[in-house]
Design an enzyme around this catalytic site. Sequence first.
Site, PDB file in Angstrom:
ATOM      1  N   HIS A 388       1.191  -1.012  -0.200  1.00 43.41           N
ATOM      2  CA  HIS A 388      -0.095   0.128   0.362  1.00 43.41           C
ATOM      3  C   HIS A 388       1.427   1.437  -0.245  1.00 43.41           C
ATOM      4  O   HIS A 388       0.879   2.107  -1.160  1.00 43.41           O
ATOM      5  CB  HIS A 388      -0.732  -0.553   1.659  1.00 43.41           C
ATOM      6  CG  HIS A 388      -2.742   1.077   1.039  1.00 43.41           C
ATOM      7  ND1 HIS A 388      -2.961   1.263   1.381  1.00 43.41           N
ATOM      8  CD2 HIS A 388      -1.341   2.203   1.420  1.00 43.41           C
ATOM      9  CE1 HIS A 388      -4.105   2.062   1.072  1.00 43.41           C
ATOM     10  NE2 HIS A 388      -2.763   2.892   1.789  1.00 43.41           N
ATOM     11  N   GLU A 389       1.936   1.587   0.981  1.00 45.91           N
ATOM     12  CA  GLU A 389       2.912   2.380   1.586  1.00 45.91           C
ATOM     13  C   GLU A 389       3.674   3.005   0.095  1.00 45.91           C
ATOM     14  O   GLU A 389       3.737   4.215  -0.780  1.00 45.91           O
ATOM     15  CB  GLU A 389       3.819   2.618   2.960  1.00 45.91           C
ATOM     16  CG  GLU A 389       2.081   2.591   3.814  1.00 45.91           C
ATOM     17  CD  GLU A 389       1.671   3.455   4.104  1.00 45.91           C
ATOM     18  OE1 GLU A 389       2.061   4.852   3.400  1.00 45.91           O
ATOM     19  OE2 GLU A 389       0.537   3.398   4.233  1.00 45.91           O
ATOM     20  N   HIS A 392       1.892   4.941  -3.126  1.00 45.58           N
ATOM     21  CA  HIS A 392       1.737   5.925  -2.571  1.00 45.58           C
ATOM     22  C   HIS A 392       2.938   5.984  -3.090  1.00 45.58           C
ATOM     23  O   HIS A 392       3.300   7.094  -3.741  1.00 45.58           O
ATOM     24  CB  HIS A 392       1.484   6.447  -1.220  1.00 45.58           C
ATOM     25  CG  HIS A 392       0.345   6.037  -0.357  1.00 45.58           C
ATOM     26  ND1 HIS A 392      -0.840   6.786  -1.272  1.00 45.58           N
ATOM     27  CD2 HIS A 392      -0.631   5.374   0.261  1.00 45.58           C
ATOM     28  CE1 HIS A 392      -1.308   6.418  -0.890  1.00 45.58           C
ATOM     29  NE2 HIS A 392      -2.007   5.565   0.365  1.00 45.58           N
ATOM     30  N   HIS A 395       3.752   6.640  -6.626  1.00 49.53           N
ATOM     31  CA  HIS A 395       3.518   7.581  -6.895  1.00 49.53           C
ATOM     32  C   HIS A 395       4.183   8.736  -6.943  1.00 49.53           C
ATOM     33  O   HIS A 395       4.030   9.610  -7.693  1.00 49.53           O
ATOM     34  CB  HIS A 395       1.531   7.533  -6.838  1.00 49.53           C
ATOM     35  CG  HIS A 395       0.898   8.461  -7.352  1.00 49.53           C
ATOM     36  ND1 HIS A 395      -0.635   9.235  -7.271  1.00 49.53           N
ATOM     37  CD2 HIS A 395       0.779   8.645  -8.273  1.00 49.53           C
ATOM     38  CE1 HIS A 395      -1.464   9.563  -7.488  1.00 49.53           C
ATOM     39  NE2 HIS A 395      -0.642   9.917  -8.244  1.00 49.53           N
TER      40      HIS A 395
END
Length: 598
Positions: A388-389, A392, A395
């Site tokens: 998940h992180e 991020h 991105h």
Amino acid sequence: MKTFKTRDEVKQEETWNLKDIYENLETWEEDFQEVLKMTDGLKAYDGHIDTAQELYGYLHLSEEIGYIYNKLYVFAMLQADLDTRVTSSQALLDRAGQLGRKISSASAFFMPFLLSLDEETLKGYIAQVEGLKYFEEDLFDSYRYKAHVLAKEQEEVLSQIGEAFSAPQKTYGMINNADIKFGEVTNDKGQRVELTRGMYSKLIEDDNREKRKEAYMAYYQPYLQLKNTIATTLSTAIRNNVNLSKLRNYPSALEKSLFGDQVPKEVYENLITSTKENIEPMHKYIDLRKNLLGVDELRAYDLSVPLVEGAKEEISYDEGYAMMIEALKPLGEEYVEILKSFKENRYLDVRETPGKRSGAYNLGLYGVHPFILLNHRDDLDSVFTLAHESGHAMHSYFSSKYQPKITAGYSIFVAEVASTVNEILLIRHLLKTTEDLQKKKHLLNHFIDSFKGTFFTQVMFAEFEKIIHEKAENDEPLNVTVLNDTYESVFRTYNGPELVFNEEVKYGWSRIPHFYRPFYVYKYATGYVSAITIADKILSGDQKTLESYLTFLKSGSSDFPLVLLKKTGVDLTKPEPIENAMKIFSNLVDQFAELTEN
């Protein structure tokens, strides 16, 4: 899982190298003093922007200040988060915050000035100085705010009292991260020890129901003890937001929060309405959970325990990273090679240590690199948090690499798409490559619980936020009883009639930091429905979606978030993405029910 008494016990390669930002405090201080001087220069433009060149000078200086200030603030924040008990780190962060308010005060004149110009004058300025072309889109977007910007003197006052507006969030942060002491639980040796968040995450999934109950009660103990204090911080934060929204002439606090991203309030309302209309599969899953656990009464501390025995396994950090890399290969070689380098170059701070900020986050820093905070526990949940992180972080990395400073920072609205695409690719990969029936059932259970936590729970939070803001807008009281009653009502709606309430459930609102960032949590849900559509298309071999998604990751804030998402094939102004997600969830529950019957 090994526990660490100090940061010195953690392997260096599993810690941040903050020297990537500043070599030492002396260089931080040099930049701090430089920004102080530059801020005086910024203020000097007040009343003295009469030419195109002066307008460019102000904007160029403002951007440069913002760039250096972000480095100052991020360095201080990361230091403080590694141990929230260290007063010198908190002092550094406080200084950075004060500097930010000084910058805000010095630039408070600009928006009223800009909006006093007619558009033809601004176009003339842009035609005269080539450098203004870089700022053109942002300048004209500012005209959208004309009805919500106050007179120069009022803007200066608001910037000066910004610290007061942020006080509830800061107070809650200190309560929740530094001061809070959980109750005691019994460890494996029969000793009574103080509960930590890491221990709680493990114990609330323990097969032993009494251990789960004990952990649940110990976890909620300080929140119940501090209920009036926390109710005051939350109600103050909400009323601050409502009052600021009224002051700036927004129809509501919700519409103020949505305005910047150009998200119609119907998107928010449709999310809640469509979810509640399709809530039956969620209730079916809760019923299934009760039956599989074999309990007469399903309690809140029964909602997180895995329903499949013998499938839990310890997964080391290194193994988890390799697992994630393998799962993300459908995103292409460039993506996975860059992500491999994050681990090698210490972009992640991995372990839970005393005083460290709880949870996990990514913080992208333009001109440096992303920083990922984890509290890794060597289990499957931790691998999903890592994925998940990392989404991020990738991105942030791509947007910083392919966008100039002015458009490198992506909107929070689209932030959860990148993180959740990674989670979906990981779970799909594990389900595809796992032949063991017990593990497959465990993974399906995990997928359903992830869906529940990232989508249904966040929609529930979003509805709670909407209701309590509306109460504040109607001048209704926001005390412990009101917050409890509201939270209990929405919790029952989303979790169904089978759940038997402990008193602690009503206090769920008291432990959610995101409620101090108004109308943030719904973005997890919209991100999830967007991500599951994108990920499944990529896995089906849809090359066009893959290319458009990678372009999306590189787009920063070069367009409004709904427009960027439409380019990937997801239109959140229509009900189809939510309905598609609901069908997927229903199918997952049906698959799980069928497998568990065998």
